[in-house]
Scaffold this active site. Structure first.
Site, PDB file in Angstrom:
ATOM      1  N   SER A 196       0.752  -1.352   0.055  1.00 51.53           N
ATOM      2  CA  SER A 196       0.689  -0.318  -0.081  1.00 51.53           C
ATOM      3  C   SER A 196       0.917   1.182   0.015  1.00 51.53           C
ATOM      4  CB  SER A 196      -0.653   0.074   1.526  1.00 51.53           C
ATOM      5  OG  SER A 196      -2.078   1.317   1.453  1.00 51.53           O
ATOM      6  N   GLY A 197       0.576   2.243  -0.564  1.00 51.34           N
ATOM      7  CA  GLY A 197       1.882   2.979  -1.064  1.00 51.34           C
ATOM      8  C   GLY A 197       2.273   3.240  -2.087  1.00 51.34           C
ATOM      9  N   THR A 201      -2.057   2.348  -7.770  1.00 46.35           N
ATOM     10  CA  THR A 201      -3.571   3.365  -8.516  1.00 46.35           C
ATOM     11  C   THR A 201      -3.116   3.981  -9.763  1.00 46.35           C
ATOM     12  OG1 THR A 201      -4.645   2.650  -6.742  1.00 46.35           O
ATOM     13  CG2 THR A 201      -4.909   4.239  -8.012  1.00 46.35           C
ATOM     14  N   ASN A 249      -0.668   6.132   2.449  1.00 48.61           N
ATOM     15  CA  ASN A 249      -1.126   6.524   1.242  1.00 48.61           C
ATOM     16  C   ASN A 249      -2.435   7.509   0.911  1.00 48.61           C
ATOM     17  OD1 ASN A 249      -1.567   6.419  -0.991  1.00 48.61           O
ATOM     18  ND2 ASN A 249      -1.921   5.118  -1.551  1.00 48.61           N
ATOM     19  N   SER A 259      -5.223   5.331  -0.770  1.00 43.18           N
ATOM     20  CA  SER A 259      -5.039   4.325  -0.611  1.00 43.18           C
ATOM     21  C   SER A 259      -6.109   2.860  -0.794  1.00 43.18           C
ATOM     22  CB  SER A 259      -5.090   3.788   0.372  1.00 43.18           C
ATOM     23  OG  SER A 259      -4.544   1.863   0.555  1.00 43.18           O
ATOM     24  N   SER A 260      -6.081   2.124  -2.336  1.00 44.85           N
ATOM     25  CA  SER A 260      -7.179   2.154  -3.080  1.00 44.85           C
ATOM     26  C   SER A 260      -7.716   0.564  -1.508  1.00 44.85           C
ATOM     27  CB  SER A 260      -6.748   0.283  -4.046  1.00 44.85           C
ATOM     28  OG  SER A 260      -6.919   1.581  -5.179  1.00 44.85           O
ATOM     29  N   GLY A 291      -1.831  -3.968  -2.201  1.00 39.13           N
ATOM     30  CA  GLY A 291      -0.925  -4.781  -1.302  1.00 39.13           C
ATOM     31  C   GLY A 291      -0.305  -5.420  -0.473  1.00 39.13           C
ATOM     32  N   GLU A 333      -0.196  -6.665   3.826  1.00 41.41           N
ATOM     33  CA  GLU A 333      -0.155  -5.370   4.681  1.00 41.41           C
ATOM     34  C   GLU A 333       0.431  -6.385   6.065  1.00 41.41           C
ATOM     35  OE1 GLU A 333      -4.344  -3.795   4.630  1.00 41.41           O
ATOM     36  OE2 GLU A 333      -3.659  -2.718   2.420  1.00 41.41           O
TER      37      GLU A 333
END
Length: 1035
Positions: A107-108, A112, A157, A160-161, A387, A389
């Site tokens: 994440s980050g 995306t 992020n 973040s999605s 991603g 985590e």
């Protein structure tokens, strides 16, 4: 123009990790850091792209960059995400291979953004056209909508999605996009009701409160203050670099482009507002007679407003928060809910309402962007999924996310090895197996149908009796105790009994990315994902347009007592479907890496990057790629690049490219074990061999550069010399010409002087003779001057031949002066009369026999003295404009052909017919209503004024009139029309037979020559109802 560099030309570090020498984790990280510090954020591992998040904008995504990478070979230019996108698109378009682009990372790490770059590149390079551009725009604009409702700010992020997205973009046989299909996976709906410290709820809540107009907020019963809503965290309500108000406008515009109706947008925003209102509903206990506490709503205002938004009866929803009905076969049992259970029900409703609305959004977008044709389609899939985590507190959501990443890692290893093996088989190269970590054992631990963690969680959720998170952990400790990737302090495995880093209420899984500690609290509830049936039925009864679609299980007519599938079961099935889908397509990988945890530009954390490199298996990826041959290239570009190293292949090789490569390598004495010949490519085993070729090529290029410089300098000097020589010849030629011209002029001047001296006597006597002749000529001309009339063409004869030119010039000058003197005598009025006469000449000369008699008559205009004659005082009142013409004319009666006297008046806008005796107006016709005037070619005064059909004036028919001043009347009518800018000039038709419209009938007026008995008079007689015959005297 920017110089295009390939992987092997002046690169910063090594552009392809396969060529890294020596290969170790330390050199791998050093190469990434070196490239990152120079803004080279992309690096290859063969055909895999490593993408480092720069945390700032870089000028490497321009339209020029798109064109630079368009239709170029993958290794032809420096590493870029556009190169992979172009390779995937061209493989889909030209080779008819379905593609998928797998974007993975923490994440980050920029997943995306990477997916948006891929889609924007494909949109830029595919076809054009109105429909194609509309499809492309809808596909691109689906991103802002899904990001607003599915993304949130986290500690790692700002965008973040919080859901997994897989989009299949569908293309036709030409490679033009037809539409797409989006699949979403596991929205993190727990974020709706609670966010970790330093994080936000989904973007749409903040965007709505910041960007909506006051009128819209009033309709949604909301205020702008974030602190009024319990579901919104306040410590991170605003984010630097995020403009929620502007983003809200972007989302509204994107929804319109995608195809949402205004009513649908309003309905979605009402649901968002309802979720915020739902979070503000609080409960209080109320004791009952049986000793149990029952929940009651504290302040009913938020409940009331929420019910108004959704169209629900307040009492129905209030009861659903206080009671729960359980149905078993034919029996119904109603139990009260305490305060804790009411809060659980409220949060469960909020999570379900939001997650179902999100699923509806995805389905609605799919309806708009789906392909409109059923023809066979090519597909490119883009996977942008959360991603791996590892947080301080990891719960059910992190467990599910990490399970998905385990499956993606498994398919990555399998497809990478399969792709490598298939290429060797395709090229006829012997394959060497390589050992690598296979994470199938971890996937089996989680997803095994008998004793996997998800299976045991489902079993625990479904069994009767008391079910808690602790009983689930006990079951794991019993079944998974001996598994090498499972750790728990309470398991039978004694080595973890004293591990104080492992709390009693947790278990730990050793994932491919590292060990993750999961807190078991909440696993059972989140997996059950229960929504009380009373709440579902209350939602179904709502009048809101979306409620029946979102809560179909609430339909009383379709009560289903079967327990709904658990969240874990649904996600496992979705992941299985996704994996099967990916395995049918040709994979393309983008491995995203986060350089630091601070979201700061130009900061590179070696430990963090090293950790990601390990768990992403990038080193293994390099070793797999290098297991057989580190570098491979088609024969044509290989020969083109290295042909200067061999005299036989330089500068042109005329045979097959493979034979040229064979000659080249043999001449360079490269050991045979260092390369192999495939069917279409040369395979080089060790990077050192490639670097040897590159070093030889560099030296050769230096030698060639020196040779080119030498040849160029020689050419430049010789060219300069030839230019000087040519210039000297030109200068000498011009000088010789100038010298000869000067010499000739001197000789000519001398000759003229000699001639003048010899002829001077004769010249002098001639001049004296001419002086007397000229004087006599001018005196005679003065006495014989012609008259001052401009039409007088006489001029005295010239006395001497040598005066011919002068004589004619004087005649011309005199005539021009005489004309000017004549013109100066004219007044403005006289000039206007002559202009009218000139106009009459153009209209009637040689066309009308009456014209010659009018030439000598001046056009007076007002022949009746209207303004002075008291008899015509009535007409003065009617006429409010300047009078152009006033005269007495005859109006011809169609019944007998006889005339009646009428006064004819003409102004710039109208003509009027009035009775001669009484002065009463009989007709007033606007000039724009006149279409034409008809006259004969004879010596008569008859003329017909024809009116335009459809006008009010045309109701009584045309006018057949007679006047001796016909020429003047029609000339003034014509000039009035020509001088007006808003209408066309009046058309004058000269014919001896024409039609006249009398009310409903058309009558033909025919002109014939009369006999001797008629004399010189003009008579008009009626022959029948359709014919008037006018007898005119013979010429």
């Amino acid at each position: 123009m920017e110089v295009k560099t390939s992987l092997l030309d002046n690169m910063i570090g090594v552009g392809d990790m396969v060529l890294l020498e020596p290969l170790s984790e330390e050199t791998f990280i050093d190469n990434l850091q070196k490239r990152f510090s120079h803004n080279e954020i992309y690096t290859y591992i063969g055909s895999v792209v490593i993408s480092m998040n720069p945390y700032r904008s870089l000028p490497i995504y321009t339209a020029d960059k798109v064109e630079e990478y368009r239709n170029r070979n993958f290794y032809e230019l420096s590493p870029h995400i556009y190169a992979l996108s172009d390779e995937a698109y061209r493989s889909l378009r030209d080779q008819d291979k379905d593609q998928c682009i797998l974007i993975t990372g923490e994440s980050g790490a920029g997943k995306t953004e990477a997916s948006k770059l891929v889609m924007s590149y494909v949109a830029a390079v595919c076809g054009k056209g109105h429909e194609v551009n509309k499809v492309k725009e809808q596909l691109l604009q689906s991103n802002p909508v899904l990001e607003a409702f599915g993304n949130a700010k986290t500690v790692r992020n700002d965008n973040s999605s919080r859901f997994g997205k897989y989009m299949d973009i569908e293309f036709d046989f030409k490679g033009d996009p037809l539409g797409g299909v989006i699949s979403n996976y596991l929205l993190e709906k727990s974020r709706v009701v609670k966010q970790p410290r330093g994080e936000r709820n989904f973007h749409i809540f903040y965007q709505l409160l910041s960007g909506a107009s006051e009128d819209m907020l009033k309709k949604l019963k909301l205020g702008r203050d974030f602190s009024k809503y319990n579901y919104l965290s306040l410590d991170s309500a605003t984010v630097n670099g995020l403009d929620d108000a502007a983003n809200f406008r972007t989302v509204r515009n994107a929804m319109q482009i995608v195809g949402f109706l205004e009513d649908e947008v309003q309905s979605v925003l009402e649901l968002v507002a309802a979720v915020l209102k739902l979070g503000n509903i609080e409960f209080k206990p109320e004791s009952r007679a049986n000793g149990f506490d029952e929940s009651r709503v504290k302040d009913k205002n938020d409940l009331k407003e929420m019910c108004e938004l959704l169209g629900i009866e307040q009492l129905v929803l209030e009861r659903a928060f206080s009671f729960r009905t359980v149905e078993a076969k034919m029996e119904k049992v109603s139990t009260t809910l305490n305060v804790a259970q009411a809060y659980y029900a409220r949060d469960a409703l909020a999570k379900n309402l939001y997650s179902r609305m999100f699923s509806w959004l995805v389905n609605r977008i799919n309806e708009s962007i789906k392909a409109k044709t059923k023809a066979r389609k090519k597909v490119m899939g883009v996977l942008d999924i959360y991603g791996f985590e590892i947080f301080e507190d990891n719960s059910f959501e992190q467990f599910i996310i990490n399970y998905c990443n385990e499956k993606l890692q498994q398919i990555f290893i399998e497809l990478t090895l399969r792709e490598e093996q298939e290429e060797y088989v395709r090229e006829g190269i012997e394959w060497t197996n390589i050992e690598y970590f296979n994470n199938a054992i971890i996937c089996e631990l989680i997803e095994n149908n008998q004793n996997g963690i998800l299976a045991m969680l489902d079993e625990e959720c479904l069994r009767p009796g008391t079910v808690t998170d602790e009983t689930f952990l006990d079951k794991l400790n019993t079944v998974c105790a001996e598994h090498q990737h499972f750790e728990s302090r309470l398991s039978k495995n004694s080595k973890f009994l004293t591990d104080h880093s492992l709390p009693h209420n947790c278990f730990r899984i050793q994932h491919y990315a590292g060990k993750v500690l999961y807190q078991v609290e909440g696993f059972v509830d989140k997996n059950n994902d229960l929504l009380y049936r009373d709440l579902s039925q209350a939602m179904y009864k709502a009048n809101h347009s979306l409620m029946k679609l979102l809560f179909p299980e609430g339909n009383p007519a379709k009560v289903n007592l079967k327990r709904p599938p658990t969240a874990g079961f649904q996600f496992k099935a979705s992941v299985g479907t996704l994996m099967r889908n990916l395995q049918t397509k040709n994979p393309n990988y983008i491995r995203c890496i986060k350089p630091n945890d601070k979201k700061a530009a130009q900061v590179f954390s070696e430990s963090l990057v090293s950790h990601q490199v390990r768990y992403l298996g990038l080193m293994e990826n390099v070793r797999v790629r290098r297991a057989g041959y580190a570098f491979r290239q088609a024969y044509e570009p290989c020969l083109e690049r290295y042909k200067m190293l061999c005299k036989q292949t330089w500068p042109h090789w005329k045979d097959l490219a493979r034979k040229g490569v064979e000659v080249l390598l043999k001449d360079l004495k490269v050991p045979e074990e260092e390369f192999s010949y495939g069917r279409s490519k040369i395979f080089i085993r060790n990077p050192r061999t490639l670097f040897f070729l590159e070093e030889r090529r560099r030296q050769c290029l230096e030698d060639l550069a020196t040779l080119i410089q030498k040849i160029y300098r020689g050419w430049k000097r010789r060219t300069h010399f030839l230019l000087l020589k040519k210039s000297q010849v030109v200068v000498a030629a011009w000088y010789r010409r100038y010298a000869q011209q000067q010499k000739y002029q001197k000789i000519k001047s001398s000759t003229i002087v000699v001639q003048n001296i010899s002829l001077s006597k004769n010249v002098l006597s001639f001049i004296l003779l001419r002086d007397g002749s000229m004087q006599k000529y001018f005196f005679d001309l003065k006495n014989t001057m012609p008259s001052m009339s401009p039409i007088d063409k006489s001029w005295p004869a010239r006395p001497f031949l040598f005066l011919e030119g002068t004589h004619q010039q004087l005649r011309s000058i005199f005539h021009l002066w005489r004309c000017k003197q004549y013109r100066d005598q004219f007044t403005e009025e006289k000039k206007a009369i002559y202009e009218e006469k000139l106009e009459a000449s153009k209209l009637f000369k040689d066309k009308k026999a009456l014209y010659p008699s009018s030439v000598g008559q001046p056009f007076k205009g007002d022949y009746l003295d209207i303004n002075k004659n008291p008899k015509y005082q009535k007409l003065n009142i009617v006429m409010d404009e300047k009078l152009l013409l006033a005269d007495v004319i005859n109006k011809v009666n169609r019944a007998n052909g006889k005339g009646a006297s009428r006064i004819f008046l003409l102004t710039k806008k109208n003509f009027v017919l009035a009775d001669q005796k009484t002065g009463q107006v009989k007709a007033s016709i606007p000039l724009p209503d006149l279409s034409s005037v008809s006259v004969s070619s004879h010596n008569d005064g008859f003329f017909a004024l024809k009116l335009k059909q459809g006008t009010a004036s045309a109701a009584k028919g045309d006018f057949l009139l007679s006047s001796d001043r016909l020429i003047e009347i029609i000339t003034k009518l014509h000039r009035t029309g020509a001088a007006s800018s808003d209408r066309e000039p009046l058309s004058v038709d000269i014919s001896d037979e024409f039609l006249v419209q009398f009310k409903q009938d058309k009558v033909c007026v025919k002109f014939v020559q009369g006999g001797p008995k008629n004399g010189n008079s003009v008579t008009c007689k009626r022959k029948n109802n359709r014919l008037l015959e006018v007898s005119v005297p013979p010429p």
